[in-house]
Design a protein around this motif. Structure first.
Motif, PDB file in Angstrom:
ATOM      1  N   LEU A 125     -16.939  24.040 -15.052  1.00  0.00           N
ATOM      2  CA  LEU A 125     -17.428  25.052 -15.695  1.00  0.00           C
ATOM      3  C   LEU A 125     -19.295  24.304 -15.495  1.00  0.00           C
ATOM      4  N   TYR A 126     -19.001  23.200 -15.223  1.00  0.00           N
ATOM      5  CA  TYR A 126     -20.811  22.718 -15.352  1.00  0.00           C
ATOM      6  C   TYR A 126     -21.397  22.854 -14.487  1.00  0.00           C
ATOM      7  N   THR A 127     -20.687  22.968 -13.440  1.00  0.00           N
ATOM      8  CA  THR A 127     -20.961  23.441 -11.997  1.00  0.00           C
ATOM      9  C   THR A 127     -21.608  24.455 -11.339  1.00  0.00           C
ATOM     10  N   THR A 128     -21.123  25.612 -11.990  1.00  0.00           N
ATOM     11  CA  THR A 128     -20.830  26.519 -11.925  1.00  0.00           C
ATOM     12  C   THR A 128     -22.103  26.930 -13.005  1.00  0.00           C
ATOM     13  N   LEU A 129     -22.057  26.093 -13.679  1.00  0.00           N
ATOM     14  CA  LEU A 129     -23.492  26.602 -15.261  1.00  0.00           C
ATOM     15  C   LEU A 129     -24.080  25.829 -14.466  1.00  0.00           C
ATOM     16  N   LYS A 130     -24.534  25.046 -13.274  1.00  0.00           N
ATOM     17  CA  LYS A 130     -25.982  24.705 -13.011  1.00  0.00           C
ATOM     18  C   LYS A 130     -26.447  25.442 -11.521  1.00  0.00           C
ATOM     19  N   SER A 131     -25.678  25.929 -11.240  1.00  0.00           N
ATOM     20  CA  SER A 131     -25.641  26.960 -10.189  1.00  0.00           C
ATOM     21  C   SER A 131     -25.680  28.227 -10.551  1.00  0.00           C
ATOM     22  N   ASP A 132     -25.635  28.734 -11.453  1.00  0.00           N
ATOM     23  CA  ASP A 132     -26.145  30.088 -11.831  1.00  0.00           C
ATOM     24  C   ASP A 132     -27.074  30.605 -12.328  1.00  0.00           C
ATOM     25  N   LYS A 133     -27.632  31.264 -11.558  1.00  0.00           N
ATOM     26  CA  LYS A 133     -29.474  31.588 -12.234  1.00  0.00           C
ATOM     27  C   LYS A 133     -29.079  33.328 -12.844  1.00  0.00           C
ATOM     28  N   ARG A 134     -28.136  33.925 -13.108  1.00  0.00           N
ATOM     29  CA  ARG A 134     -28.155  35.009 -13.823  1.00  0.00           C
ATOM     30  C   ARG A 134     -27.965  34.427 -15.645  1.00  0.00           C
ATOM     31  N   GLU A 147     -12.539  33.713 -15.769  1.00  0.00           N
ATOM     32  CA  GLU A 147     -11.657  33.213 -14.929  1.00  0.00           C
ATOM     33  C   GLU A 147     -11.966  32.030 -14.465  1.00  0.00           C
ATOM     34  N   ILE A 148     -12.871  31.273 -14.595  1.00  0.00           N
ATOM     35  CA  ILE A 148     -12.270  29.765 -14.257  1.00  0.00           C
ATOM     36  C   ILE A 148     -11.109  29.347 -14.992  1.00  0.00           C
ATOM     37  N   ILE A 149     -11.249  29.568 -16.305  1.00  0.00           N
ATOM     38  CA  ILE A 149      -9.891  28.760 -17.055  1.00  0.00           C
ATOM     39  C   ILE A 149      -9.830  29.856 -16.546  1.00  0.00           C
ATOM     40  N   ILE A 150      -8.806  31.125 -16.566  1.00  0.00           N
ATOM     41  CA  ILE A 150      -7.436  32.035 -16.080  1.00  0.00           C
ATOM     42  C   ILE A 150      -7.301  31.193 -14.500  1.00  0.00           C
ATOM     43  N   ASP A 151      -8.122  31.214 -14.083  1.00  0.00           N
ATOM     44  CA  ASP A 151      -7.769  30.184 -12.827  1.00  0.00           C
ATOM     45  C   ASP A 151      -7.204  29.476 -12.532  1.00  0.00           C
ATOM     46  N   ASN A 152      -7.307  28.400 -13.275  1.00  0.00           N
ATOM     47  CA  ASN A 152      -7.112  26.329 -13.652  1.00  0.00           C
ATOM     48  C   ASN A 152      -5.756  26.886 -14.955  1.00  0.00           C
ATOM     49  N   LEU A 153      -5.730  27.884 -15.131  1.00  0.00           N
ATOM     50  CA  LEU A 153      -4.672  27.646 -16.132  1.00  0.00           C
ATOM     51  C   LEU A 153      -3.132  28.440 -15.267  1.00  0.00           C
ATOM     52  N   LYS A 154      -3.411  28.874 -14.297  1.00  0.00           N
ATOM     53  CA  LYS A 154      -3.062  30.022 -13.176  1.00  0.00           C
ATOM     54  C   LYS A 154      -2.573  27.568 -12.750  1.00  0.00           C
TER      55      LYS A 154
END
Length: 183
Positions: free
Chosen positions: A88-97, A34-41
């Motif tokens: 992606l890095y920032t999201t991954l860093k905070s993604d506890k799931r 979804e991050i990729i989709i949002d940024n392509l948009k």
């Protein structure tokens, strides 16, 4: 790093592959796709990117793209990769799931330390392998390759059923990104 692959004319479609470092399967998770989709948009709406076809696979993206007159395709891709790497890095860093978080972060950080252009993190491989599609056969071949990639990989049975692809739009359905059709 020099390569024989270069963006040629901005006004003809190019087949481009964007690959994650070490072929990590970050895009096996919907939140990262979804991050990729949002940024392509964003690139479509604000940077002059025209997308004819796309597919987001677990560890890479294929697109057929060009840019509007006056915009350099190579710069759009460079900016897209730079920005999405940070997000992606920032999201991954905070993604506890994310069960693979430590492993993925370690790879991104180790690859960043090896990189001459970025010492902190690296998410995308340097090369994009742009191929100018200057014949109808080349366009058709790459369009079919993109749309059938999820089928060949065993993600789905029919190309048009894969959510993160433009295949459904070529079958008359609504997709996630606004595309221009190859005629």
């Amino acid at each position: 790093m020099s390569t024989k692959y270069r963006f040629s004319e901005n006004d003809i479609p190019h087949f481009v592959t964007l690959t994650l470092i070490e072929w990590i399967d970050l895009f096996s998770r919907e939140r990262y796709k979804e991050i990729i989709i949002d940024n392509l948009k964003y690139c479509i709406e604000n940077k002059g990117l025209i997308i004819y076809a796309y597919v987001i696979m677990p560890n890479h993206i294929h697109v057929i793209i060009k840019s509007v007159e006056g915009q350099e395709l190579s710069k759009i891709i460079r900016d897209f990769k730079r920005y999405t790497a940070k997000i992606l890095y920032t999201t991954l860093k905070s993604d506890k799931r994310e069960s693979r978080r430590r492993w993925l972060l370690r790879i991104m950080e180790e690859e960043g330390q090896k990189s001459s252009s970025n010492k902190r993190i690296k998410v995308w491989r340097h090369e994009n392998h742009p191929v100018a599609l200057d014949t109808n056969k080349m366009l058709d071949d790459r369009l079919n390759y993109i749309h059938n990639n999820p089928v060949r990989s065993g993600i789905c049975f029919r190309a048009e059923d894969y959510k993160y692809s433009s295949s459904c739009q070529y079958c008359g359905e609504i997709g996630l990104l606004p595309i221009s059709f190859i005629e």
